[in-house]
Design an enzyme around this catalytic site. Structure first.
Site, PDB file in Angstrom:
ATOM      1  N   SER A 152       2.667  -8.445  21.880  1.00 29.06           N
ATOM      2  CA  SER A 152       3.180  -7.823  20.662  1.00 29.06           C
ATOM      3  C   SER A 152       3.753  -8.902  19.755  1.00 29.06           C
ATOM      4  CB  SER A 152       4.270  -6.805  21.006  1.00 29.06           C
ATOM      5  OG  SER A 152       4.982  -6.405  19.846  1.00 29.06           O
ATOM      6  N   TYR A 165      11.731  -3.849  24.458  1.00 28.17           N
ATOM      7  CA  TYR A 165      10.305  -4.100  24.239  1.00 28.17           C
ATOM      8  C   TYR A 165      10.068  -5.571  23.917  1.00 28.17           C
ATOM      9  CZ  TYR A 165       5.589  -2.958  22.530  1.00 28.17           C
ATOM     10  OH  TYR A 165       4.227  -2.885  22.341  1.00 28.17           O
TER      11      TYR A 165
END
Length: 271
Positions: A152, A165
């Site tokens: 990501s 995250y």
């Protein structure tokens, strides 16, 4: 006859019942592979497999939790019994949870540690465990294999709120580099690992953060679009070109790489 990149391969996709997972499994099947759709939602997995089969592709729906090694071992045994091999693995299982998000009103010295751990475990160990199981089968049964992790842009930039995250995806980057080196040193080009770094794509986990109920962007969504040179979110199908290339034979010398697909977000300074 059309030359398909993944003809004859057997490729497992964890998180195959997710938004990005749907695009991944459809593209892999479209390139001629048998695709294993792994997820906790049996009904969705079976529905997606049926659609692929109806379109002329080959797919298997498997119910599995990526944090339960027993589930993964059963899935591996199924593919071994039916197809005799596994050629590729896409570690697409992951995502965020409300408990892993830090709101602006929260005290940063009173973080939800368990919530952060849960998100970290899902994303990192939900990638590591399937690699342990399916990667070993790939090595034992296939002449060549490819593992693709999903990273990501949060691993490369400090984004507010999504602490759990961000930590997990940073770990995915480190894991991809470390494991790819070990694979190369031990097995040459027989089996390799790379990652895809998606920019902002609307999924079930981030939809409420980025869009309002009427479909318009939230202030966070507006800030993201303002800092994305192409001025839009990505479409899941726009990740599949990089994915099928990494899974196929044309990328056999590519190992330990993270391919960014983000509309220019990471490249843009804002000026």
């Amino acid at each position: 006859m059309e030359n398909k990149k993944l003809q004859g391969k057997v490729i497992v996709v964890t998180g195959g019942t997710g938004v990005l997972g749907e695009a991944f499994t459809r593209a892999i099947a479209g390139e001629g592979a048998v695709v294993g759709i792994l997820g906790r939602n049996t009904a969705v997995a079976e529905e997606r497999a049926a659609k692929i089969i109806a379109a002329g592709g080959k797919a298997e729906a498997i119910t599995a939790d990526v944090l339960k090694e027993g589930d993964l071992q059963k899935a591996a045994a199924f593919f071994l019994d039916k197809y005799g091999k596994i050629d590729g693995l896409v570690n697409a299982a992951g995502g965020n949870t409300p408990d892993g998000v830090v709101q602006p009103s929260q005290d940063v010295f009173e973080l939800n540690i368990q919530g952060l751990r849960d998100v970290f475990d899902l994303n990192l160990f939900g990638t590591l465990l399937p690699t342990q199981v399916f990667g070993k089968v790939m090595l034992q049964t296939s002449g060549a294999g490819s593992i693709v992790n999903i990273s990501s842009i949060t691993a490369h930039r400090g984004l507010t709120r999504v602490l759990g995250y961000s930590l997990a995806k940073s770990a995915i980057e480190a894991y991809t580099r470390w494991f790819s080196v070990e694979l190369g040193l031990r097995f040459g080009d027989k089996i390799r690992m790379n990652a895809i770094v998606p920019g902002f794509f609307l999924t079930e986990q981030n939809r409420t953060l980025l869009t309002n109920p009427d479909g318009s962007n939230t202030s966070r969504g507006e800030a993201i679009i303002a800092n994305t040179p192409v001025k839009r979110y990505g479409k899941p199908d726009e990740l599949t070109g990089a994915l099928t290339w990494l899974l196929g034979n044309d990328s056999v010398f590519v190992n330990g790489t993270s391919i960014v697909v983000d509309g220019g977000f990471l490249a843009y300074s804002g000026v």
